[in-house]
Design an enzyme around this catalytic site. Structure first.
Site, PDB file in Angstrom:
ATOM      1  N   ASP A 151       0.820  -1.209   0.000  1.00  0.00           N
ATOM      2  CA  ASP A 151       0.000   0.000   0.000  1.00  0.00           C
ATOM      3  C   ASP A 151       0.853   1.257   0.000  1.00  0.00           C
ATOM      4  O   ASP A 151       1.803   1.361   0.784  1.00  0.00           O
ATOM      5  CB  ASP A 151      -0.863  -0.008   1.269  1.00  0.00           C
ATOM      6  N   ASP A 183     -10.627   3.256  -2.133  1.00  0.00           N
ATOM      7  CA  ASP A 183     -11.237   2.111  -1.457  1.00  0.00           C
ATOM      8  C   ASP A 183     -12.709   1.958  -1.820  1.00  0.00           C
ATOM      9  O   ASP A 183     -13.420   2.947  -2.041  1.00  0.00           O
ATOM     10  CB  ASP A 183     -11.122   2.265   0.061  1.00  0.00           C
TER      11      ASP A 183
END
Length: 408
Positions: A160, A222
Site C-alpha cells: 500500500d 477504497d
C-alpha cells in the site's frame, strides 16, 4: 452460418506506456486472477491469529476453497509497532502469539495460500492515520522484508502507498524496489499494489499502467458496501462508481497482470449496504473485468445467499477464463459490456441502473455477430436460456441487477 465477433477495445489513459516493461512483474504465477479472502473490510485492526484461522477453516468447510478462493490475506495491523533488533518485521505478539511463519504453515496445511500486507513508504496506512502505532513500512527495507516474507512462505503481498506525497517518480521507485526484491527471493509471490492514497479525480493506479511492476494494481480508491458515492471524491467509492472507473482500462489486463477494482463487498455489513441485486452486479462485473475475486465478509456467519453468490461456479468460470481478457462497454453503453472468453466465446452483461425493472436488449450486430446467425444465450446466474429474435437478445433485468449471458 457466419460468426464474426469483432471484439471490444477500450482506450487506456496511458501517458507513459507500461511501467516496468512488457513482461510480467513476477514470474511463476498462474495466468488467471487470484481469488481469496482479505481481513480488512470486516475486521480492520482487530485482526488476530485466531480470527484468521477461523476464516481459513470456513473457506474449507463452505466449499469456497474448492471453488477457487485460496489466498488468505492478513491486512494492516498484524505487525508489531517496532522491528526486531536486526531490523526485521515481527508479529504483534498479543494477537499473533504463534508468529507469522506458523500461521502460514496452518494455511498451507489446509490447501490455502498465505497473504500479508505492508506499506510502500515508512508507515502503513493505519500508522500514517495515527490509528496504529509505529513506523514499520517497508520503504528502505525492501530486500530484508522480501526475504522475511519468503522465509515465512508468503504467497501474496498487498503493498500500500501510504504517504501524503504522491509524487509519481517516488511511487515508481518504491514499488519497483519491492518488485525487484521479490524477484530476488525466487519465490512466486502475487504482488498487489495500491498507488492510491485518498487521491481525488484520476488516481495513479488508473492514470498509469503498472502491469510490468505488479501482478495486480488498484485502479480506484477504497470500495464501500454501497451502490454509489461521489465518484470524483477522494473517499470510498461505490460498486457502480468503480465499474465506471474501470471501463476504459481493459487493454491493460492479460496473463498475470490485472486491474484491481478492490475487494468484493458481497456479504459485508454497511449503512445502507447493498441489495442482493447490487451484490450480484458486483460479482458479475468483477468477472467481466477478469478482476481478482477477494472476499471481505465474515465467512463464519454469512448467509446462504452470500455463499451462493460467492460460490457460483458459472460466474467464477468467466472470471477465471484462461483467455484472460477484460470486458468493456459495447457501443459506449455503460450498462452493456462484452468480454471474449475461450477461443471463440463471448459473455455479455446487462446492468439495469434505473430505479425500476425493465427489459434490456443487445443487438447481435453490436457484438460483431453477422451473417446468417442463430444465437442463444445462457444466464450464468439462473441457467435460463434466451433465444435471439429479430437480431437481438432481450432480457428482463431488476433494479440495479445484472444478467450475465454466455453466448452460444
Amino acid at each position: 452460418m457466419m460468426l464474426a465477433f469483432l471484439g471490444v477495445v477500450a482506450c487506456t489513459p496511458d501517458p507513459e506506456g507500461r511501467i516496468g516493461g512488457d513482461g510480467v512483474a513476477i514470474e511463476g504465477l498462474p495466468a488467471v486472477p487470484p481469488m481469496g479472502w482479505n481481513s480488512w473490510n470486516t475486521f480492520g485492526c482487530n485482526i488476530t491469529e485466531q480470527i484468521v484461522r477461523e476464516q481459513a477453516d470456513a473457506l474449507v468447510a463452505t466449499g469456497l476453497r474448492d471453488a477457487g478462493y485460496r489466498h488468505v490475506i492478513v491486512d494492516d495491523c498484524w505487525a508489531a509497532p517496532l522491528r526486531a533488533a536486526d531490523g526485521s518485521l515481527q508479529a504483534e505478539p498479543s494477537r499473533f502469539p504463534s508468529g507469522m511463519a506458523a500461521l502460514g504453515q496452518y494455511l498451507h496445511e489446509r490447501g490455502l495460500k498465505f497473504g500479508l500486507y505492508s506499506g510502500a513508504s515508512d508507515q502503513t496506512c493505519t500508522q500514517l492515520l495515527g490509528t496504529y502505532p509505529g513506523s514499520t513500512g517497508s520503504r528502505g527495507h525492501e530486500e530484508q522484508d522480501a526475504r522475511t516474507f519468503a522465509d515465512w512462505q508468503v504467497d501474496y503481498l498487498k503493498y500500500d502507498w501510504c504517504s501524503s506525497d504522491s509524487d509519481h517518480g517516488e511511487q515508481v521507485t518504491a514499488f519497483t524496489a519491492m518488485r525487484d526484491a521479490i524477484r530476488d527471493t525466487g519465490r512466486p509471490i502475487v504482488y498487489s499494489i495500491n498507488p492510491n492514497s485518498g487521491v481525488a479525480d484520476m488516481v495513479p493506479g488508473a492514470e498509469f499502467d503498472w502491469g510490468g511492476v505488479a501482478t495486480m494494481t488498484r485502479i480506484t480508491n477504497d470500495i464501500a458496501p454501497v451502490w454509489s458515492t461521489n465518484a470524483d471524491s477522494s473517499g470510498p467509492q461505490g460498486v457502480i462508481d468503480i465499474v465506471d472507473a474501470a471501463q476504459a482500462l481493459a487493454a491493460r489486463v492479460g496473463p498475470s497482470a490485472f486491474n484491481d477494482p478492490d475487494m468484493l463487498v458481497v456479504g459485508v455489513d454497511g449503512n445502507p449496504g447493498l441489495t442482493l441485486a447490487q451484490q450480484r452486479t458486483q460479482m458479475s462485473m468483477w468477472a467481466m473485468m477478469a478482476a481478482p475475486l477477494i472476499a471481505g465478509n465474515d465467512l463464519t456467519r454469512m448467509s446462504t445467499q452470500t455463499l451462493d453468490l460467492l460460490r457460483n461456479r458459472a460466474v467464477i468460470a468467466i472470471d477465471q477464463d484462461e483467455r484472460v481478457s477484460a470486458g468493456a462497454p459495447v457501443d459506449d453503453d455503460a450498462e452493456i459490456w462484452a468480454r471474449a472468453i475461450g477461443e471463440k466465446g463471448l459473455v455479455v452483461s446487462l446492468t439495469n441502473r434505473d430505479d425500476h425493472p425493465r427489459p434490456m436488449s443487445v443487438s447481435l450486430s453490436s457484438l460483431g455477430l453477422v451473417g446468417d446467425v442463430t444465437v442463444s444465450a445462457i444466464d450464468a446466474w439462473t441457467g435460463r436460456r434466451y433465444q435471439a429474435e429479430a437480431g437481438e437478445i432481450t432480457v428482463d433485468v431488476g433494479v440495479n441487477d445484472t444478467v450475465l449471458l454466455q453466448i452460444a
